[in-house]
Design an enzyme around this catalytic site. Sequence first.
Site, PDB file in Angstrom:
ATOM      1  N   ASN A   8     -10.974  -2.587  -5.157  1.00  0.00           N
ATOM      2  CA  ASN A   8     -10.183  -1.706  -5.813  1.00  0.00           C
ATOM      3  C   ASN A   8     -10.809  -1.400  -7.197  1.00  0.00           C
ATOM      4  OD1 ASN A   8      -7.082  -3.022  -4.647  1.00  0.00           O
ATOM      5  ND2 ASN A   8      -8.146  -1.004  -3.743  1.00  0.00           N
ATOM      6  N   ASP A  52       0.813  -1.215  -0.066  1.00  0.00           N
ATOM      7  CA  ASP A  52       0.122   0.109  -0.150  1.00  0.00           C
ATOM      8  C   ASP A  52       0.975   1.300  -0.148  1.00  0.00           C
ATOM      9  OD1 ASP A  52      -2.347   1.534   0.035  1.00  0.00           O
ATOM     10  OD2 ASP A  52      -2.615   1.350   2.251  1.00  0.00           O
TER      11      ASP A  52
HETATM   12  C1  IPE Z   1      -5.374  -2.537   0.114  1.00  0.00           C
HETATM   13  O1  IPE Z   1      -5.177  -1.309   0.100  1.00  0.00           O
HETATM   14  C2  IPE Z   1      -5.262  -3.420  -1.058  1.00  0.00           C
HETATM   15  C3  IPE Z   1      -3.994  -3.464  -1.760  1.00  0.00           C
HETATM   16  C4  IPE Z   1      -2.919  -3.004  -1.147  1.00  0.00           C
HETATM   17  C5  IPE Z   1      -4.126  -4.216  -2.869  1.00  0.00           C
HETATM   18  P1  IPE Z   1      -6.265  -0.097  -0.073  1.00  0.00           P
HETATM   19  O2  IPE Z   1      -5.485   0.994  -0.469  1.00  0.00           O
HETATM   20  O3  IPE Z   1      -7.191  -0.589  -1.117  1.00  0.00           O
HETATM   21  O4  IPE Z   1      -7.016  -0.131   1.364  1.00  0.00           O
HETATM   22  P2  IPE Z   1      -7.771   1.063   1.993  1.00  0.00           P
HETATM   23  O5  IPE Z   1      -8.801   1.565   0.931  1.00  0.00           O
HETATM   24  O6  IPE Z   1      -6.914   1.816   2.258  1.00  0.00           O
HETATM   25  O7  IPE Z   1      -8.480   0.352   3.019  1.00  0.00           O
HETATM   26  C1  IPE Z   2      -1.705   0.200  -3.263  1.00  0.00           C
HETATM   27  O1  IPE Z   2      -1.442   1.526  -3.122  1.00  0.00           O
HETATM   28  C2  IPE Z   2      -1.973  -0.456  -4.680  1.00  0.00           C
HETATM   29  C3  IPE Z   2      -3.312  -0.928  -4.769  1.00  0.00           C
HETATM   30  C4  IPE Z   2      -4.522  -0.852  -3.895  1.00  0.00           C
HETATM   31  C5  IPE Z   2      -3.440  -1.613  -6.107  1.00  0.00           C
HETATM   32  P1  IPE Z   2      -2.493   2.699  -3.198  1.00  0.00           P
HETATM   33  O2  IPE Z   2      -3.205   2.868  -4.604  1.00  0.00           O
HETATM   34  O3  IPE Z   2      -3.793   2.154  -2.386  1.00  0.00           O
HETATM   35  O4  IPE Z   2      -1.941   3.612  -2.401  1.00  0.00           O
HETATM   36  P2  IPE Z   2      -2.546   5.057  -1.619  1.00  0.00           P
HETATM   37  O5  IPE Z   2      -2.981   4.038  -0.519  1.00  0.00           O
HETATM   38  O6  IPE Z   2      -3.559   5.497  -2.551  1.00  0.00           O
HETATM   39  O7  IPE Z   2      -1.417   5.721  -1.394  1.00  0.00           O
HETATM   40 MG    MG Z   3      -4.112   2.395  -0.293  1.00  0.00          MG
END
Ligand code: IPE
Ligand code: IPE
Ligand code: MG
Length: 248
Positions: free
Chosen positions: A76, A28
């Site tokens: 997602n 993340d």
């Molecule tokens: C969790 O991260 C999913 C992945 C890293 C693939 P998210 O960014 O989707 O989670 P939330 O929305 O912060 O809970």
């Molecule tokens: C994790 O990074 C990747 C996926 C969830 C696919 P994020 O895209 O959630 O990054 P932040 O949380 O917005 O910084």
């Molecule tokens: Mg995220």
Amino acid sequence: MALFKKKPAQELSIKDIQLPEHIGIIMDGNGRWAKKRGLPRSAGHTAGAQTFRKIARYCSDIGIKYLTVYAFSTENWRRPSDEVDALMRLFKDYLQEAIRDFKDDSIVLRFIGDRSAFSPELLSLMNENEEESRERDGMVLNIAMNYGGRAELVTAIRDMANEVKDGSLDPAAITEELVSQHLYTKGQPDPDLIIRPSGENRTSNFLLWQSAYAEYVIMDVLWPDFTQDDLNQALIEFAKRNRRFGGV
Ligand code: IPE
Ligand code: IPE
Ligand code: MG
């Protein structure tokens, strides 16, 4: 577990400690990493994919037996379509690269999650990678794509209900072990350590059943900046934890 050596924590090295058998990583922070640099979110995902390559290799090199990375959740899909498209392109690039370049690798690739949502092209690359790597003897790398812990449990419950309906399963035979055998991770040990970079204190639907007694290590670093050193730090923190599994 007798994990502690008589050494100050800062001198501990990963050679001194008992490593977890199974590590989960919630990859993340890609979006925030890009935003900090004035770049589109997709640039953060590209950088995150490079970090994934490096960290997966490192885990395999130090002898981790199972690594599960959370790459795309069932939630997602709520993201803008250009971001979802960019992520699907990155998956495709990695899966093609794995087929092309990793012929002599020891890593066993598996995909966990609901595959029905993927394009036929992605689906066949996933199947091809699993087939190619099935007989290898190295680290099992589970890539969680369109994965959700709740969806996984719903699928398991539905499968067991169908078995009851067709007479092949007695409801009295439903045990924790049997539920585990109906999950995507069947046959694998539960994660010992789950690392979440980017500082968020939540599971976001990752390995809900399997993480019942996992040790969580939340780190402030954003995933694209995550290094081998950060992983070492998490391993050392894990080794200092006193896991009781409900006992004393
Ligand atoms: C969790 O991260 C999913 C992945 C890293 C693939 P998210 O960014 O989707 O989670 P939330 O929305 O912060 O809970
Ligand atoms: C994790 O990074 C990747 C996926 C969830 C696919 P994020 O895209 O959630 O990054 P932040 O949380 O917005 O910084
Ligand atoms: Mg995220």
